[in-house]
Enzyme design. Structure first.
Site, short mmCIF file in Angstrom:
data_model
loop_
_atom_site.label_atom_id
_atom_site.label_comp_id
_atom_site.label_asym_id
_atom_site.label_seq_id
_atom_site.Cartn_x
_atom_site.Cartn_y
_atom_site.Cartn_z
N GLY A 196 0.80 -1.23 0.00
CA GLY A 196 0.00 0.00 0.00
C GLY A 196 0.82 1.27 0.00
CE LYS A 226 8.70 8.40 8.69
NZ LYS A 226 7.34 8.69 8.21
CB VAL A 267 2.41 14.37 9.50
CG1 VAL A 267 3.44 13.46 10.10
CG2 VAL A 267 1.24 14.52 10.42
CG ASP A 280 -5.20 5.98 5.55
OD1 ASP A 280 -5.06 5.74 6.76
OD2 ASP A 280 -4.31 6.50 4.84
CG HIS A 334 20.73 6.64 35.05
ND1 HIS A 334 20.31 7.91 34.74
CD2 HIS A 334 22.07 6.72 35.30
CE1 HIS A 334 21.34 8.74 34.80
NE2 HIS A 334 22.42 8.05 35.14
P1 FAD Z 1 -3.12 2.17 1.96
O1 FAD Z 1 -1.80 1.95 2.54
O2 FAD Z 1 -3.38 3.43 1.23
O3 FAD Z 1 -3.37 0.93 0.98
C1 FAD Z 1 -4.50 0.80 0.20
C2 FAD Z 1 -4.16 -0.04 -1.01
O4 FAD Z 1 -5.37 -0.31 -1.70
C3 FAD Z 1 -3.27 0.68 -2.02
O5 FAD Z 1 -2.13 -0.10 -2.30
C4 FAD Z 1 -4.14 0.83 -3.27
O6 FAD Z 1 -3.41 0.62 -4.48
C5 FAD Z 1 -5.15 -0.30 -3.08
N1 FAD Z 1 -6.43 -0.03 -3.73
C6 FAD Z 1 -7.21 1.08 -3.62
N2 FAD Z 1 -8.34 0.94 -4.32
C7 FAD Z 1 -8.28 -0.30 -4.87
C8 FAD Z 1 -9.16 -1.04 -5.70
N3 FAD Z 1 -10.34 -0.56 -6.08
N4 FAD Z 1 -8.78 -2.28 -6.10
C9 FAD Z 1 -7.58 -2.81 -5.73
N5 FAD Z 1 -6.72 -2.16 -4.93
C10 FAD Z 1 -7.06 -0.92 -4.51
N6 FAD Z 1 1.54 6.51 8.75
C11 FAD Z 1 2.17 6.15 9.88
O7 FAD Z 1 1.55 5.55 10.77
N7 FAD Z 1 3.50 6.40 10.06
C12 FAD Z 1 4.23 7.05 9.13
O8 FAD Z 1 5.43 7.27 9.33
C13 FAD Z 1 3.59 7.46 7.94
N8 FAD Z 1 4.29 8.13 6.99
C14 FAD Z 1 3.65 8.49 5.83
C15 FAD Z 1 4.38 9.19 4.88
C16 FAD Z 1 3.77 9.58 3.70
C17 FAD Z 1 4.58 10.34 2.68
C18 FAD Z 1 2.41 9.24 3.46
C19 FAD Z 1 1.75 9.61 2.16
C20 FAD Z 1 1.68 8.54 4.41
C21 FAD Z 1 2.29 8.17 5.61
N9 FAD Z 1 1.59 7.51 6.62
C22 FAD Z 1 2.21 7.16 7.77
C23 FAD Z 1 0.16 7.15 6.46
C24 FAD Z 1 0.03 5.66 6.08
O9 FAD Z 1 0.73 5.43 4.88
C25 FAD Z 1 -1.44 5.29 5.92
O10 FAD Z 1 -2.15 5.63 7.08
C26 FAD Z 1 -1.57 3.79 5.68
O11 FAD Z 1 -0.87 3.39 4.53
C27 FAD Z 1 -3.05 3.40 5.54
O12 FAD Z 1 -3.16 2.04 5.30
P2 FAD Z 1 -4.38 1.44 4.50
O13 FAD Z 1 -4.15 -0.03 4.46
O14 FAD Z 1 -5.65 1.93 5.05
O15 FAD Z 1 -4.29 2.04 3.03
P1 NAD Z 2 -2.17 16.90 7.54
O1 NAD Z 2 -3.63 16.85 7.70
O2 NAD Z 2 -1.29 16.32 8.56
O3 NAD Z 2 -1.70 18.42 7.36
C1 NAD Z 2 -2.20 19.24 6.35
C2 NAD Z 2 -1.94 20.68 6.76
O4 NAD Z 2 -2.24 21.49 5.65
C3 NAD Z 2 -2.82 21.16 7.91
O5 NAD Z 2 -2.00 21.78 8.87
C4 NAD Z 2 -3.79 22.13 7.25
O6 NAD Z 2 -4.21 23.16 8.11
C5 NAD Z 2 -2.94 22.65 6.11
N1 NAD Z 2 -3.69 23.17 4.96
C6 NAD Z 2 -4.83 22.67 4.43
N2 NAD Z 2 -5.19 23.40 3.35
C7 NAD Z 2 -4.24 24.37 3.19
C8 NAD Z 2 -4.03 25.42 2.27
N3 NAD Z 2 -4.86 25.62 1.25
N4 NAD Z 2 -2.95 26.23 2.42
C9 NAD Z 2 -2.09 26.02 3.44
N5 NAD Z 2 -2.23 25.04 4.35
C10 NAD Z 2 -3.29 24.22 4.22
O7 NAD Z 2 -1.91 16.25 6.10
P2 NAD Z 2 -0.57 15.74 5.42
O8 NAD Z 2 0.63 16.32 6.07
O9 NAD Z 2 -0.79 15.91 3.96
O10 NAD Z 2 -0.62 14.19 5.77
C11 NAD Z 2 -1.72 13.38 5.33
C12 NAD Z 2 -1.93 12.21 6.23
O11 NAD Z 2 -0.86 11.31 6.16
C13 NAD Z 2 -2.08 12.65 7.67
O12 NAD Z 2 -3.41 12.38 8.05
C14 NAD Z 2 -1.14 11.81 8.44
O13 NAD Z 2 -1.81 11.12 9.46
C15 NAD Z 2 -0.55 10.82 7.45
N6 NAD Z 2 0.91 10.81 7.65
C16 NAD Z 2 1.40 10.37 8.83
C17 NAD Z 2 2.75 10.40 9.06
C18 NAD Z 2 3.27 9.93 10.37
O14 NAD Z 2 2.54 9.25 11.09
N7 NAD Z 2 4.51 10.23 10.72
C19 NAD Z 2 3.61 10.90 8.11
C20 NAD Z 2 3.08 11.37 6.93
C21 NAD Z 2 1.72 11.31 6.71
#
Ligand code: FAD
Ligand code: NAD
Length: 472
Positions: free
Chosen positions: A44, A55, A185, A315, A451
């Site tokens: 995913g 990371k 984030v 998600d 510690h």
């Molecule tokens: P996803 O990981 O989005 O997986 C869904 C999968 O479903 C995808 O592979 C997609 O191709 C597939 N899919 C969708 N529709 C269909 C369909 N109709 N048929 C077949 N397949 C389909 N979260 C953290 O906890 N820690 C982090 O450090 C973190 N870092 C992140 C950094 C970035 C840059 C981003 C973008 C996100 C990050 N997240 C992090 C958020 C995290 O990636 C998501 O919360 C997590 O992947 C959600 O898992 P999921 O299984 O719900 O969906």
């Molecule tokens: P986010 O919701 O964390 O932050 C989006 C930010 O954009 C908010 O502060 C919001 O106020 C601001 N914003 C919205 N519209 C705007 C505009 N028009 N102009 C300026 N600022 C605006 O969303 P993200 O950083 O895109 O991350 C998406 C999701 O991915 C998050 O829900 C997060 O949980 C997940 N994620 C998690 C991690 C982690 O767990 N370390 C890392 C990356 C992503």
């Protein structure tokens, strides 16, 4: 017992942390399982373009920064780092390859069938996956989320000028000037990567503070730390449009409350204003399942949707968009389908921002705790301890941050814990366990902590709830 009128007992749609974990757990529980995934690789968003590659870049850029900014020199190691961008990307790709192939191995080991292709519902037990038709008794929707677009801003990851998080992970060279839209984030993690590698980074945030949803003290302190690291902030500001000419972008901005427009130039613009659920094109109408206003699928406590035998996790349902939340829901939904009792405590889901220092929290923020008490500030006790006074952090030259423990003034039960520390993401696990077991701040304060560790700051913050830390 397998029901032979269907191809599978369970079909999971999506192989992210929610879907692949649900599929494996269901198979472990003796069910015949298939998982539909449209991507070329399993894992995913998280493994392919999210948690893992980000990371890899954060970790590598920390080493570069430590060498370049004098941290290593201050410990007697004089080095002049030279950036090899191709190699840095290669180790990112390697990490992703290894982990996505690892899921393929786990699928084989647990006899989960991977059906490749895009899934669309035909009816509540039948799904078209590419050219194939698959039937299953129970179906789990785990389709995850995608980047929220910003009207007036067109992302083109291949050109490397206006990018989303996927494009920002793959920039072939360090931009001179980068503007990050959104101080959440993704903006802070990926903004930090390129800031450390030498870009001038400005973060434009719509709200009056970064990191919405986190504790107020943490948000303020985090911004000061990022500013010290060289990231500029424009708060209470919205981006109204971006135009691109060749390799340069021009942004138009205006105050969030409305007012005079200004422009800004950048070599790279990262759009990171949130993510939205992948529920369009899934054929939900064929099973009579409507989404809520945010496009999410609503479920009951056990992850059952309004349609019999169709479940949803991760998600694409309400709650924080986090991989570990999706994984825990994956385990719970599989257990519920198998007739066991799978539960996720949504009140105790940690969140971590993997910058340096890391920022982490679990449970209620100070603001939420006061609000829950009807605005009575005396209903909670707060203990704080600075990392500057923690011996290990001090020795490691990591003075930034603090730990904050919030407890109920009457019962002393811990309501929330927040911290900024180099290893806050690891430290927060202790707080999660304490809260799951209904611990009081006194329970944490009287638990022996090794510690010298950063975790001792958690114990001292708990001691500070009743006003008795030792090292302050
Ligand atoms: P996803 O990981 O989005 O997986 C869904 C999968 O479903 C995808 O592979 C997609 O191709 C597939 N899919 C969708 N529709 C269909 C369909 N109709 N048929 C077949 N397949 C389909 N979260 C953290 O906890 N820690 C982090 O450090 C973190 N870092 C992140 C950094 C970035 C840059 C981003 C973008 C996100 C990050 N997240 C992090 C958020 C995290 O990636 C998501 O919360 C997590 O992947 C959600 O898992 P999921 O299984 O719900 O969906
Ligand atoms: P986010 O919701 O964390 O932050 C989006 C930010 O954009 C908010 O502060 C919001 O106020 C601001 N914003 C919205 N519209 C705007 C505009 N028009 N102009 C300026 N600022 C605006 O969303 P993200 O950083 O895109 O991350 C998406 C999701 O991915 C998050 O829900 C997060 O949980 C997940 N994620 C998690 C991690 C982690 O767990 N370390 C890392 C990356 C992503």
């Amino acid at each position: 017992m397998a029901d032979h009128s269907y191809d599978y007992d369970v079909l999971v749609i999506g192989a992210g942390p929610g879907g692949y974990v649900a599929a494996i757990r269901a198979a472990q529980l003796g069910l015949k399982v298939a998982c539909a995934e449209a991507r070329e690789t399993l894992g995913g968003t998280c493994l392919n373009v999210g948690c893992i590659p980000s990371k890899a870049m954060l970790h590598a850029s920390e080493y570069f920064d430590a060498a370049a900014n004098g941290t290593m020199a201050s410990m007697g190691i004089d080095v002049a780092p030279k950036l090899n961008m191709d190699k840095m990307h290669a180790q990112r790709i390697d990490a992703v390859d290894g982990l996505t192939k690892g899921i393929e191995f786990l699928f084989k080991k647990n006899k989960v069938t991977w059906v490749k292709g895009l899934a669309t519902f035909q009816d509540a037990h039948t799904v078209k996956v590419g050219d194939a038709t698959v039937t299953a008794k129970d179906i789990v929707i785990a389709t995850g989320s995608s980047v929220t677009p910003l009207p007036g801003v067109e992302v083109d990851n291949d050109k490397h000028v206006v990018v989303d998080s996927t494009g920002a992970l793959e920039l072939p060279k360090v931009p001179k000037k980068m503007v990050v839209i959104g101080g959440g984030v993704i903006g802070l993690e990926l903004g930090s990567v390129w800031n450390r590698l030498g870009a001038e980074v400005t973060c434009v945030e719509f709200l009056d503070e970064i990191l919405p949803g986190m504790d107020g003290d943490i948000r303020k302190d985090a911004r000061k730390i990022f500013k010290k690291q060289g990231i500029e902030f424009k708060l209470s500001t919205k981006v109204t449009g971006v135009t691109v000419k060749g390799k340069k972008a021009t942004l138009t901005l205006e105050p969030a409350a409305g007012g005079e427009e200004e422009t800004m130039q950048a070599d790279c613009v990262l759009v990171s204003i949130g993510r939205r659920p992948n529920t369009e094109g899934l054929g939900l109408e064929a099973i009579g399942l409507a989404t809520n206003q945010r496009g999410q699928i609503e479920t009951a406590h056990d992850f059952r949707t309004k349609v019999d035998n169709v479940w949803a996790i991760g998600d694409c349902i309400p709650g924080p968009m986090l991989a570990h939340k999706a994984e825990d829901e994956g385990i719970a939904v599989a257990e519920n389908i198998a007739g066991e009792t799978g539960i996720v405590n949504h009140d105790v889901i940690p969140s971590v921002v993997y910058t340096l220092p890391e920022i982490a929290g679990v449970g209620l923020t100070t603001e939420q705790a006061i609000e829950q008490a009807g605005g009575d500030k005396k209903a909670i006790n707060v203990g704080k301890f600075p990392m500057m006074a923690n011996s290990r952090a001090k020795t490691n030259h990591e003075p930034d941050g603090f730990v904050k423990v919030i407890s109920d003034a009457e019962t002393d039960r811990v309501l929330g814990v927040w911290c900024i520390a180099s290893v806050a993401g690891t430290m927060i696990a202790e707080a999660g366990i304490a809260m799951e077991f209904g611990a009081t701040s006194e329970d944490i304060a009287y638990t022996c902590h090794a510690h010298p560790t950063h975790a001792e700051a958690m114990k001292e913050a708990a001691m500070a709830v009743t006003g008795k830390p030792i090292h302050m």
